[in-house]
Write a protein that holds these residues in place. Structure first.
Motif, PDB file in Angstrom:
ATOM      1  N   SER A 189       0.745  -1.206   0.141  1.00 48.19           N
ATOM      2  CA  SER A 189       0.026   0.119   0.036  1.00 48.19           C
ATOM      3  C   SER A 189       0.645   1.358  -0.092  1.00 48.19           C
ATOM      4  O   SER A 189       0.448   2.251  -0.719  1.00 48.19           O
ATOM      5  N   GLN A 190       1.920   1.309   0.723  1.00 49.83           N
ATOM      6  CA  GLN A 190       2.883   2.333   0.738  1.00 49.83           C
ATOM      7  C   GLN A 190       3.485   2.514  -0.455  1.00 49.83           C
ATOM      8  O   GLN A 190       3.606   3.837  -0.977  1.00 49.83           O
ATOM      9  N   MET A 191       3.913   1.499  -1.261  1.00 51.16           N
ATOM     10  CA  MET A 191       4.588   1.630  -2.429  1.00 51.16           C
ATOM     11  C   MET A 191       3.662   2.337  -3.472  1.00 51.16           C
ATOM     12  O   MET A 191       4.108   2.823  -4.358  1.00 51.16           O
ATOM     13  N   ALA A 192       2.471   1.786  -3.504  1.00 45.33           N
ATOM     14  CA  ALA A 192       1.391   2.014  -4.364  1.00 45.33           C
ATOM     15  C   ALA A 192       1.164   3.631  -4.486  1.00 45.33           C
ATOM     16  O   ALA A 192       0.815   4.125  -5.408  1.00 45.33           O
ATOM     17  N   GLN A 193       1.278   4.258  -3.134  1.00 45.17           N
ATOM     18  CA  GLN A 193       1.047   5.543  -3.164  1.00 45.17           C
ATOM     19  C   GLN A 193       2.081   6.459  -3.903  1.00 45.17           C
ATOM     20  O   GLN A 193       1.700   7.715  -4.095  1.00 45.17           O
ATOM     21  N   GLN A 194       3.048   5.876  -4.336  1.00 45.43           N
ATOM     22  CA  GLN A 194       4.115   6.624  -4.861  1.00 45.43           C
ATOM     23  C   GLN A 194       3.775   6.623  -6.491  1.00 45.43           C
ATOM     24  O   GLN A 194       4.342   7.441  -7.176  1.00 45.43           O
ATOM     25  N   CYS A 195       2.595   6.036  -7.038  1.00 45.72           N
ATOM     26  CA  CYS A 195       2.359   5.922  -8.439  1.00 45.72           C
ATOM     27  C   CYS A 195       1.141   6.991  -8.430  1.00 45.72           C
ATOM     28  O   CYS A 195       0.083   6.763  -7.802  1.00 45.72           O
ATOM     29  N   GLN A 196       1.151   8.002  -9.392  1.00 46.93           N
ATOM     30  CA  GLN A 196       0.243   8.828  -9.558  1.00 46.93           C
ATOM     31  C   GLN A 196      -0.609   8.542 -10.742  1.00 46.93           C
ATOM     32  O   GLN A 196      -1.616   9.275 -11.231  1.00 46.93           O
ATOM     33  N   GLU A 197      -0.260   7.434 -11.576  1.00 48.26           N
ATOM     34  CA  GLU A 197      -0.935   7.209 -13.022  1.00 48.26           C
ATOM     35  C   GLU A 197      -2.529   6.684 -12.354  1.00 48.26           C
ATOM     36  O   GLU A 197      -2.662   5.822 -11.545  1.00 48.26           O
ATOM     37  N   GLU A 198      -3.262   6.974 -13.326  1.00 47.45           N
ATOM     38  CA  GLU A 198      -4.609   6.123 -13.266  1.00 47.45           C
ATOM     39  C   GLU A 198      -4.743   5.006 -13.830  1.00 47.45           C
ATOM     40  O   GLU A 198      -3.882   4.376 -14.643  1.00 47.45           O
ATOM     41  N   MET A 199      -5.573   4.181 -13.101  1.00 55.01           N
ATOM     42  CA  MET A 199      -5.571   2.597 -13.435  1.00 55.01           C
ATOM     43  C   MET A 199      -6.920   2.242 -14.047  1.00 55.01           C
ATOM     44  O   MET A 199      -7.750   2.792 -13.860  1.00 55.01           O
ATOM     45  N   ARG A 200      -6.636   1.471 -15.188  1.00 55.18           N
ATOM     46  CA  ARG A 200      -7.917   0.929 -15.815  1.00 55.18           C
ATOM     47  C   ARG A 200      -7.637  -0.567 -15.507  1.00 55.18           C
ATOM     48  O   ARG A 200      -6.713  -1.243 -15.932  1.00 55.18           O
ATOM     49  N   VAL A 201      -8.698  -1.312 -14.856  1.00 58.89           N
ATOM     50  CA  VAL A 201      -8.367  -2.587 -14.723  1.00 58.89           C
ATOM     51  C   VAL A 201      -9.678  -3.502 -15.167  1.00 58.89           C
ATOM     52  O   VAL A 201     -10.682  -2.962 -15.026  1.00 58.89           O
ATOM     53  N   LYS A 202      -9.635  -4.713 -15.764  1.00 55.41           N
ATOM     54  CA  LYS A 202     -10.563  -5.397 -16.194  1.00 55.41           C
ATOM     55  C   LYS A 202     -10.797  -6.853 -15.113  1.00 55.41           C
ATOM     56  O   LYS A 202      -9.610  -7.551 -15.190  1.00 55.41           O
ATOM     57  N   VAL A 203     -11.911  -6.933 -14.324  1.00 57.64           N
ATOM     58  CA  VAL A 203     -11.921  -7.650 -13.523  1.00 57.64           C
ATOM     59  C   VAL A 203     -12.774  -8.983 -13.760  1.00 57.64           C
ATOM     60  O   VAL A 203     -13.492  -8.901 -14.734  1.00 57.64           O
ATOM     61  N   SER A 204     -12.662 -10.113 -12.942  1.00 60.74           N
ATOM     62  CA  SER A 204     -13.504 -11.139 -13.270  1.00 60.74           C
ATOM     63  C   SER A 204     -14.441 -11.508 -12.041  1.00 60.74           C
ATOM     64  O   SER A 204     -14.161 -11.869 -11.190  1.00 60.74           O
ATOM     65  N   VAL A 205     -15.506 -10.837 -12.308  1.00 63.41           N
ATOM     66  CA  VAL A 205     -16.657 -10.765 -11.324  1.00 63.41           C
ATOM     67  C   VAL A 205     -17.961 -11.248 -11.860  1.00 63.41           C
ATOM     68  O   VAL A 205     -18.503 -10.687 -13.145  1.00 63.41           O
ATOM     69  N   LYS A 206     -18.668 -12.519 -11.330  1.00 65.87           N
ATOM     70  CA  LYS A 206     -19.832 -12.912 -11.664  1.00 65.87           C
ATOM     71  C   LYS A 206     -20.886 -12.909 -10.672  1.00 65.87           C
ATOM     72  O   LYS A 206     -20.726 -13.730  -9.794  1.00 65.87           O
ATOM     73  N   GLY A 207     -21.680 -11.811 -10.693  1.00 65.01           N
ATOM     74  CA  GLY A 207     -22.689 -11.857  -9.721  1.00 65.01           C
ATOM     75  C   GLY A 207     -22.191 -11.336  -8.380  1.00 65.01           C
ATOM     76  O   GLY A 207     -21.206 -10.180  -8.314  1.00 65.01           O
ATOM     77  N   THR A 208     -21.980 -12.196  -7.215  1.00 60.34           N
ATOM     78  CA  THR A 208     -21.296 -11.896  -5.999  1.00 60.34           C
ATOM     79  C   THR A 208     -20.144 -12.698  -5.876  1.00 60.34           C
ATOM     80  O   THR A 208     -19.557 -12.703  -4.594  1.00 60.34           O
ATOM     81  N   ASN A 209     -19.611 -13.243  -6.835  1.00 66.07           N
ATOM     82  CA  ASN A 209     -18.345 -13.976  -6.589  1.00 66.07           C
ATOM     83  C   ASN A 209     -17.354 -13.704  -7.660  1.00 66.07           C
ATOM     84  O   ASN A 209     -17.531 -12.873  -8.641  1.00 66.07           O
ATOM     85  N   CYS A 210     -16.265 -13.939  -7.380  1.00 67.14           N
ATOM     86  CA  CYS A 210     -15.057 -13.311  -8.252  1.00 67.14           C
ATOM     87  C   CYS A 210     -13.875 -14.544  -8.534  1.00 67.14           C
ATOM     88  O   CYS A 210     -14.009 -15.431  -7.901  1.00 67.14           O
ATOM     89  N   LEU A 237      -3.686  -3.257  -5.956  1.00 67.69           N
ATOM     90  CA  LEU A 237      -4.884  -2.822  -5.140  1.00 67.69           C
ATOM     91  C   LEU A 237      -5.981  -2.250  -5.892  1.00 67.69           C
ATOM     92  O   LEU A 237      -7.163  -2.399  -5.260  1.00 67.69           O
ATOM     93  N   THR A 238      -5.772  -1.596  -7.097  1.00 64.67           N
ATOM     94  CA  THR A 238      -6.786  -0.990  -7.744  1.00 64.67           C
ATOM     95  C   THR A 238      -7.838  -2.250  -7.954  1.00 64.67           C
ATOM     96  O   THR A 238      -8.981  -2.228  -8.233  1.00 64.67           O
ATOM     97  N   PHE A 239      -7.304  -3.366  -8.598  1.00 69.31           N
ATOM     98  CA  PHE A 239      -7.874  -4.539  -8.908  1.00 69.31           C
ATOM     99  C   PHE A 239      -8.722  -5.111  -8.001  1.00 69.31           C
ATOM    100  O   PHE A 239     -10.163  -5.431  -8.242  1.00 69.31           O
ATOM    101  N   ILE A 240      -8.283  -5.023  -6.893  1.00 68.55           N
ATOM    102  CA  ILE A 240      -9.098  -5.805  -5.602  1.00 68.55           C
ATOM    103  C   ILE A 240     -10.236  -4.953  -5.063  1.00 68.55           C
ATOM    104  O   ILE A 240     -11.295  -5.157  -5.021  1.00 68.55           O
ATOM    105  N   ALA A 241      -9.814  -3.486  -5.186  1.00 68.23           N
ATOM    106  CA  ALA A 241     -11.047  -2.441  -5.016  1.00 68.23           C
ATOM    107  C   ALA A 241     -12.039  -2.734  -5.935  1.00 68.23           C
ATOM    108  O   ALA A 241     -13.212  -2.534  -5.628  1.00 68.23           O
ATOM    109  N   GLU A 242     -11.811  -2.657  -7.151  1.00 70.49           N
ATOM    110  CA  GLU A 242     -12.787  -2.881  -8.238  1.00 70.49           C
ATOM    111  C   GLU A 242     -13.543  -4.115  -8.106  1.00 70.49           C
ATOM    112  O   GLU A 242     -14.842  -4.061  -8.307  1.00 70.49           O
ATOM    113  N   THR A 243     -12.989  -5.187  -7.802  1.00 75.92           N
ATOM    114  CA  THR A 243     -13.530  -6.358  -7.756  1.00 75.92           C
ATOM    115  C   THR A 243     -14.510  -6.292  -6.438  1.00 75.92           C
ATOM    116  O   THR A 243     -15.629  -6.752  -6.356  1.00 75.92           O
ATOM    117  N   ALA A 244     -14.118  -5.845  -5.191  1.00 70.95           N
ATOM    118  CA  ALA A 244     -14.818  -5.653  -4.054  1.00 70.95           C
ATOM    119  C   ALA A 244     -16.161  -5.031  -4.408  1.00 70.95           C
ATOM    120  O   ALA A 244     -17.394  -5.230  -4.184  1.00 70.95           O
TER     121      ALA A 244
END
Length: 309
Positions: A189-210, A237-244
């Motif tokens: 998490s601390q390392m991720a804060q050093q990145c200012q780029e916007e992220m585009r992620v494609k997650v694998s979620v079907k209904g309430t499962n992933c 971390l962005t991938f996990i956030a979008e999945t949740a």
């Protein structure tokens, strides 16, 4: 009216004292299990040994800050989740210590699960009134990625989960591959804060499962392409956030209007929290002390059962 909580998870040995009258934590102690560099956790036999060694010392430290003769009940986590077949040997250390402490002083002993402890700690920190109403809880740690419906102290139903890798496992694997210690969540998490780029992620979620097994492969691919560690950590971390987020949104179709609380160490990330709160206003996140593995929720559950029962 004080209760002692004990939790011996696969990450840390934890003790806490809870004041049932004031509804607050009096003091708590935690010691992470020692993991050699490059390793992803411990064998259960080693975890059990380290818990057994740590518990007397932590109990003595707790006793120097609080008069343990005032304890009126003891709570302990005895398994990962409150479902049939849920078992890990590391919880035997805490169960043994709690049983001995309670028996020696003729005190009530309340047994609960590690996950219920996580949930109780999160509700306590977010808003204690949430204990008295149905709540959606997203619990993310090294061993869980569970979307839960909590309706009462023991009424917890799993609405969705990961079909393969858990979010905490993915974070730890990415972090350890970069040379971080285990558990690696804080450093990622601390390392991720050093990145200012916007992220585009494609997650694998079907209904309430992933599915999260592809996340580790994607992060390895990004590193091979020359992306910085900061970029890869933020992507993870962005991938996990979008999945949740997508899993919760799917559950809200069936359970509209319920409060949403995010619990577990992974959810304390400064990358995940703002990502979700921006898209899910009103959701609850709690400080790391109440999110990561701890005995606070266990002591709170003991107080509810013994004094509020």
């Amino acid at each position: 009216m004080y209760t002692l909580g004990i939790d011996t998870s696969n990450y840390a040995t934890s003790l806490a004292v809870f004041d049932a009258s004031a509804k607050e934590v009096v003091c708590d102690k935690k010691q992470f299990l020692p993991v050699k560099p490059g390793q992803l956790g411990l064998r259960q036999s080693d975890a059990l040994f380290h818990h057994t060694v740590a518990l007397p010392t932590l109990l003595q430290e707790l006793g120097r800050e609080f008069d343990l003769t005032k304890i009126g009940a003891v709570g302990v986590s005895t398994r990962p989740r409150a479902v049939e077949g849920s078992y890990m040997p590391c919880f035997l250390a805490g169960q043994s210590a709690a049983t001995a402490f309670a028996a020696a002083r003729n005190l009530p002993l309340v047994q609960t699960s590690h996950q219920q402890g996580h949930i109780a700690a999160a509700l306590l920190a977010a808003n204690p009134e949430l204990f008295h109403q149905p709540v959606l809880v997203f619990h993310v740690s090294g061993g869980t990625t569970d979307l839960l419906l909590r309706d009462g102290l023991e009424q917890i139903r799993c609405l969705g989960t990961s079909n393969d890798l858990y979010a905490g496992q993915a974070v730890d694997r990415v972090g350890v591959s970069m040379g971080f210690g285990f558990p690696a969540g804080v450093m990622v998490s601390q390392m991720a804060q050093q990145c200012q780029e916007e992220m585009r992620v494609k997650v694998s979620v079907k209904g309430t499962n992933c599915n999260l097994s592809g996340l580790e492969n994607q992060c390895n691919k990004l590193r091979a392409q020359g992306k910085s560690d900061a970029y890869v950590c933020k992507y993870c971390l962005t991938f996990i956030a979008e999945t949740a987020l997508k899993m919760v949104q799917a559950a809200q179709v069936q359970y509209p209007g319920l409060p949403v609380v995010f619990a577990g160490g992974v959810m304390s990330s400064d990358i995940i929290r703002p990502y979700i709160k921006k898209r899910l206003p009103g959701s609850y996140f709690v400080p790391g002390k109440f999110s990561s593995d701890n005995a606070i929720g266990v002591s709170c559950i003991a107080a509810q059962e013994v004094y509020c029962g």
